[in-house]
Design a protein around this motif. Structure first.
Motif, mmCIF file in Angstrom:
data_model
loop_
_atom_site.group_PDB
_atom_site.id
_atom_site.type_symbol
_atom_site.label_atom_id
_atom_site.label_comp_id
_atom_site.label_asym_id
_atom_site.label_seq_id
_atom_site.Cartn_x
_atom_site.Cartn_y
_atom_site.Cartn_z
ATOM 1 N N LYS A 79 0.705 -1.183 0.064
ATOM 2 C CA LYS A 79 -0.033 0.040 0.031
ATOM 3 C C LYS A 79 0.910 1.169 0.121
ATOM 4 N N PHE A 80 0.393 2.289 -0.739
ATOM 5 C CA PHE A 80 1.360 3.425 -1.026
ATOM 6 C C PHE A 80 1.624 4.155 0.427
ATOM 7 N N TYR A 81 0.769 4.081 1.424
ATOM 8 C CA TYR A 81 0.877 4.856 2.534
ATOM 9 C C TYR A 81 1.622 4.265 3.320
ATOM 10 N N GLU A 82 2.133 3.002 3.300
ATOM 11 C CA GLU A 82 3.003 2.181 4.272
ATOM 12 C C GLU A 82 4.571 2.945 4.199
ATOM 13 N N SER A 83 4.586 3.655 3.212
ATOM 14 C CA SER A 83 5.909 4.254 3.249
ATOM 15 C C SER A 83 6.085 5.775 4.145
ATOM 16 N N PHE A 84 4.875 6.150 4.269
ATOM 17 C CA PHE A 84 4.900 7.585 4.933
ATOM 18 C C PHE A 84 5.644 7.802 6.448
ATOM 19 N N GLU A 85 5.704 6.653 7.175
ATOM 20 C CA GLU A 85 6.310 6.622 8.403
ATOM 21 C C GLU A 85 7.942 6.706 8.090
ATOM 22 N N ASP A 86 8.356 6.391 6.925
ATOM 23 C CA ASP A 86 9.716 6.507 6.630
ATOM 24 C C ASP A 86 10.491 7.867 6.414
ATOM 25 N N PHE B 155 4.138 14.781 -0.144
ATOM 26 C CA PHE B 155 3.339 15.398 -0.996
ATOM 27 C C PHE B 155 2.644 14.438 -1.833
ATOM 28 N N ILE B 156 1.082 14.426 -1.607
ATOM 29 C CA ILE B 156 0.080 13.382 -2.279
ATOM 30 C C ILE B 156 -0.722 13.876 -3.250
ATOM 31 N N PRO B 157 -0.505 14.012 -4.522
ATOM 32 C CA PRO B 157 -1.402 14.359 -5.584
ATOM 33 C C PRO B 157 -2.627 13.171 -5.362
ATOM 34 N N ALA B 158 -3.688 13.464 -4.689
ATOM 35 C CA ALA B 158 -4.618 12.514 -4.690
ATOM 36 C C ALA B 158 -5.474 12.454 -5.675
ATOM 37 N N GLY B 159 -5.751 13.598 -6.409
ATOM 38 C CA GLY B 159 -6.723 13.558 -7.547
ATOM 39 C C GLY B 159 -8.186 13.553 -7.317
ATOM 40 N N LYS B 160 -8.979 12.720 -8.131
ATOM 41 C CA LYS B 160 -10.454 12.970 -7.523
ATOM 42 C C LYS B 160 -10.911 12.533 -6.327
ATOM 43 N N TYR B 161 -11.648 12.971 -5.605
ATOM 44 C CA TYR B 161 -12.362 12.700 -4.386
ATOM 45 C C TYR B 161 -13.336 11.759 -4.536
ATOM 46 N N SER B 162 -13.049 10.382 -4.068
ATOM 47 C CA SER B 162 -14.268 9.498 -4.314
ATOM 48 C C SER B 162 -14.706 8.857 -2.693
ATOM 49 N N PRO B 163 -15.756 9.686 -2.263
ATOM 50 C CA PRO B 163 -16.133 9.471 -1.092
ATOM 51 C C PRO B 163 -16.952 7.964 -0.924
ATOM 52 N N SER B 164 -17.537 7.372 -1.971
ATOM 53 C CA SER B 164 -18.295 6.253 -2.089
ATOM 54 C C SER B 164 -17.017 5.011 -1.792
ATOM 55 N N PRO B 165 -17.574 3.974 -1.014
ATOM 56 C CA PRO B 165 -16.837 2.810 -0.928
ATOM 57 C C PRO B 165 -16.595 2.053 -2.195
ATOM 58 N N THR C 229 -10.163 -1.532 -4.969
ATOM 59 C CA THR C 229 -9.988 -2.778 -4.113
ATOM 60 C C THR C 229 -8.831 -3.651 -4.735
ATOM 61 N N PHE C 230 -8.508 -3.438 -6.220
ATOM 62 C CA PHE C 230 -7.714 -4.215 -6.787
ATOM 63 C C PHE C 230 -6.729 -3.061 -7.388
ATOM 64 N N ALA C 231 -5.541 -4.031 -8.208
ATOM 65 C CA ALA C 231 -4.525 -3.210 -8.575
ATOM 66 C C ALA C 231 -3.946 -3.745 -9.859
ATOM 67 N N VAL D 66 -3.616 0.736 -4.933
ATOM 68 C CA VAL D 66 -4.862 0.194 -3.787
ATOM 69 C C VAL D 66 -5.058 1.522 -3.223
ATOM 70 N N TYR D 67 -6.432 1.783 -3.495
ATOM 71 C CA TYR D 67 -6.588 3.149 -2.996
ATOM 72 C C TYR D 67 -8.131 3.070 -2.238
ATOM 73 N N ASN D 68 -7.919 3.862 -1.010
ATOM 74 C CA ASN D 68 -9.058 3.719 -0.078
ATOM 75 C C ASN D 68 -9.069 5.237 0.800
ATOM 76 N N GLU D 69 -10.208 5.905 0.481
ATOM 77 C CA GLU D 69 -9.957 7.260 1.110
ATOM 78 C C GLU D 69 -10.270 7.227 2.440
ATOM 79 N N LYS D 70 -10.773 6.290 3.051
ATOM 80 C CA LYS D 70 -10.856 6.271 4.496
ATOM 81 C C LYS D 70 -9.568 5.807 5.226
ATOM 82 N N ALA D 71 -8.852 4.773 4.521
ATOM 83 C CA ALA D 71 -7.471 4.730 4.822
ATOM 84 C C ALA D 71 -6.459 5.676 4.747
ATOM 85 N N LEU D 72 -6.592 6.442 3.722
ATOM 86 C CA LEU D 72 -5.691 7.590 3.372
ATOM 87 C C LEU D 72 -5.993 8.785 4.619
ATOM 88 N N LYS D 73 -7.371 8.936 4.776
ATOM 89 C CA LYS D 73 -7.772 9.993 5.910
ATOM 90 C C LYS D 73 -7.179 9.568 7.259
#
Length: 258
Positions: free
Chosen positions: A158-165, A173-183, A188-190, A196-203
């Motif tokens: 997952k892309f956000y696993e590197s943030f702690e490094d 810097f995160i160019p997140a693009g379009k906001y997709s509030p709907s689950p 859920t595939f890549a 693998v992108y999830n708005e709740k996980a990013l937030k």
């Protein structure tokens, strides 16, 4: 800034973002794909590291930086022999080829053929490509200081696993693009080029992150409320800050002071 990689999303907020970045601090990005903002900021003397956990994206940019002429020549040669059947084969299986420039040329062709810039799947039209595309890629390399582009590959699911490094003096810097509030809109595939992108996980990650960050979305009215604890800058289609939400095209969310 238009780059060699096609994307459905166009960013115009580069000048406003540059004003936010503290002098002397390095910026490390995530979600690299088209590199629009990453390249623009790098070429305007921001100390920037373009990073991704998708190896196919990293490899394309690495090959482009090293030798765009070889990349262009291979892409043009492949295009001359291309058929719809080959496109389907490449979409499903292009990473199996051994030569990184061959793989990256396929990446480049599929990106141009695609309706929306996707590589691994989606509708395509081989007529979308011409030698002008490879010439444009070479021009981009020749007309900019490519030595300013720095790349990093993070081996993580997952892309956000590197943030702690990130180091204390670096800005995420995160160019997140379009906001997709709907689950249902979250990925859920890549494919090899997809995150693998999830708005709740990013937030959730952003709220728990004890690091400086800049998050850029295409404007959505819910974002100001979702990230109410942070600073916001709305930007119009001309790249200028605005207080008018009707005119807003992007929104910058950050914990940096301004």
């Amino acid at each position: 800034m238009k780059t060699p990689v096609k994307s459905q999303i166009n960013f115009n907020s580069g000048p406003a973002i540059k004003q936010l970045i503290p002098s002397g601090q390095q910026v490390v990005s995530s979600l690299l794909f088209s590199g629009q903002l990453e390249c623009e900021l790098s070429f305007h003397d921001v100390d920037f590291v373009m990073s991704t956990n998708r190896y196919a994206i990293y490899e394309f940019w690495e090959c482009f930086i090293k030798d765009p002429y070889r990349l262009a020549e291979t892409a043009d040669s492949l295009h001359e022999e291309m058929s719809p059947q080959l496109v389907y084969i490449f979409q499903n299986d292009w990473p199996r080829f051994k030569d990184p420039f061959f793989r990256s040329s396929i990446f480049f062709l599929l990106n141009k053929y695609s309706v929306d810039g996707s590589i691994s799947h989606g509708n395509f039209n081989t007529n979308n490509y011409s030698p002008l595309n490879s010439r444009s890629m070479i021009n981009f390399h020749e007309n900019n200081d490519i030595n300013k582009l720095k790349l990093k590959y993070h081996k993580a699911e997952k892309f956000y696993e590197s943030f702690e490094d990130l180091k204390a003096d670096q800005v995420l810097f995160i160019p997140a693009g379009k906001y997709s509030p709907s689950p249902l809109a979250n990925q859920t595939f890549a494919g090899h080029d997809k995150y693998v992108y999830n708005e709740k996980a990013l937030k959730r990650t952003i709220f728990s992150l004890n690091k400086k960050f800049i998050l850029v979305y295409k404007y959505h009215p819910r974002l100001a409320a979702e990230y109410r604890n942070f600073n916001h800058i709305m930007v119009n289609k001309l790249g200028q800050p605005t207080n008018n939400s009707v005119a807003a095209d992007e929104i910058i969310i950050t914990n940096l002071e301004f």
